[in-house]
Design a protein around this motif. Structure first.
Motif, mmCIF file in Angstrom:
data_model
loop_
_atom_site.group_PDB
_atom_site.id
_atom_site.type_symbol
_atom_site.label_atom_id
_atom_site.label_comp_id
_atom_site.label_asym_id
_atom_site.label_seq_id
_atom_site.Cartn_x
_atom_site.Cartn_y
_atom_site.Cartn_z
ATOM 1 N N VAL A 50 14.008 -8.030 36.705
ATOM 2 C CA VAL A 50 13.978 -7.231 37.931
ATOM 3 C C VAL A 50 15.330 -7.273 38.630
ATOM 4 C CG1 VAL A 50 12.972 -7.013 40.238
ATOM 5 C CG2 VAL A 50 11.506 -7.453 38.282
ATOM 6 N N ASP A 51 15.886 -8.471 38.827
ATOM 7 C CA ASP A 51 17.156 -8.562 39.552
ATOM 8 C C ASP A 51 18.303 -7.927 38.782
ATOM 9 O OD1 ASP A 51 16.949 -10.843 37.832
ATOM 10 O OD2 ASP A 51 18.528 -11.840 38.952
ATOM 11 N N ALA A 52 18.309 -8.049 37.457
ATOM 12 C CA ALA A 52 19.370 -7.418 36.668
ATOM 13 C C ALA A 52 19.272 -5.894 36.755
ATOM 14 C CB ALA A 52 19.307 -7.875 35.219
ATOM 15 N N ALA A 53 18.057 -5.357 36.710
ATOM 16 C CA ALA A 53 17.869 -3.905 36.816
ATOM 17 C C ALA A 53 18.290 -3.405 38.191
ATOM 18 C CB ALA A 53 16.416 -3.536 36.534
ATOM 19 N N ILE A 54 17.942 -4.150 39.229
ATOM 20 C CA ILE A 54 18.336 -3.764 40.591
ATOM 21 C C ILE A 54 19.849 -3.804 40.738
ATOM 22 C CG2 ILE A 54 18.299 -4.515 43.011
ATOM 23 C CD1 ILE A 54 15.313 -5.251 42.533
ATOM 24 N N ASN A 55 20.479 -4.859 40.242
ATOM 25 C CA ASN A 55 21.939 -4.960 40.317
ATOM 26 C C ASN A 55 22.616 -3.840 39.537
ATOM 27 O OD1 ASN A 55 21.793 -7.272 41.899
ATOM 28 N ND2 ASN A 55 21.943 -8.651 40.150
ATOM 29 N N CYS A 56 22.089 -3.533 38.369
ATOM 30 C CA CYS A 56 22.655 -2.468 37.540
ATOM 31 C C CYS A 56 22.468 -1.108 38.224
ATOM 32 C CB CYS A 56 22.011 -2.490 36.166
ATOM 33 S SG CYS A 56 22.841 -1.437 34.960
ATOM 34 N N LEU A 57 21.323 -0.889 38.830
ATOM 35 C CA LEU A 57 21.074 0.362 39.550
ATOM 36 C C LEU A 57 22.031 0.499 40.738
ATOM 37 C CD1 LEU A 57 19.485 2.937 40.055
ATOM 38 C CD2 LEU A 57 17.735 1.555 41.193
ATOM 39 N N ALA A 58 22.241 -0.579 41.461
ATOM 40 C CA ALA A 58 23.162 -0.540 42.605
ATOM 41 C C ALA A 58 24.581 -0.207 42.145
ATOM 42 C CB ALA A 58 23.131 -1.867 43.357
ATOM 43 N N GLN A 59 25.035 -0.837 41.064
ATOM 44 C CA GLN A 59 26.379 -0.572 40.541
ATOM 45 C C GLN A 59 26.470 0.858 40.006
ATOM 46 O OE1 GLN A 59 29.098 -2.206 40.867
ATOM 47 N NE2 GLN A 59 30.420 -1.099 39.463
ATOM 48 N N THR A 60 25.409 1.340 39.386
ATOM 49 C CA THR A 60 25.376 2.713 38.890
ATOM 50 C C THR A 60 25.575 3.691 40.038
ATOM 51 O OG1 THR A 60 23.919 2.108 37.056
ATOM 52 C CG2 THR A 60 23.955 4.432 37.692
ATOM 53 N N ARG A 61 24.913 3.428 41.147
ATOM 54 C CA ARG A 61 25.039 4.312 42.314
ATOM 55 C C ARG A 61 26.439 4.264 42.916
ATOM 56 N NH1 ARG A 61 18.982 3.306 44.851
ATOM 57 N NH2 ARG A 61 17.958 4.736 43.393
ATOM 58 N N VAL A 62 27.050 3.099 42.919
ATOM 59 C CA VAL A 62 28.433 2.980 43.404
ATOM 60 C C VAL A 62 29.354 3.821 42.526
ATOM 61 C CG1 VAL A 62 30.404 1.384 43.597
ATOM 62 C CG2 VAL A 62 28.164 0.729 44.502
#
Length: 99
Positions: A47-59
């Motif tokens: 969950v945390d890796a997916a959230i972090n990856c999603l946040a970086q993707t949006r950046v």
């Protein structure tokens, strides 16, 4: 194919990363061997890796101007959002000030 492996290949394809270590450290905020271990163990995003990856993707989506890069990042964003919603019942993540 696991979403983690697809994401890795897509980010390579659009020149966002050069190594699995970059996905682990910069995109998922994990140790440098995280991707290799997850793949070896047959696991997908936590969950945390997916959230972090999603946040970086949006950046990165906000920063990219080329159409190929934007399309690739939009696809990754949608896949990660769907994964979090359907597998973990997480509908939205808050914007992060520190990216």
């Amino acid at each position: 194919m696991k979403l983690m492996s697809y994401t890795y290949m897509k980010l390579l394809e659009i020149d966002e990363i050069e190594t699995a270590e970059e996905l682990s450290r910069t995109w998922c905020r994990k140790n440098r061997n995280w991707f290799a271990w997850q793949k070896h163990a047959g696991q997908d995003f936590s969950v945390d890796a997916a959230i972090n990856c999603l946040a970086q993707t949006r950046v990165r989506l906000a920063e990219r101007s080329d159409s190929k890069g934007k399309r690739g990042l939009e696809e990754v964003e949608q896949l990660l959002s769907d994964y979090l919603l359907h597998k973990h019942k997480i509908a939205e993540i808050a914007a992060c000030a520190n990216g």
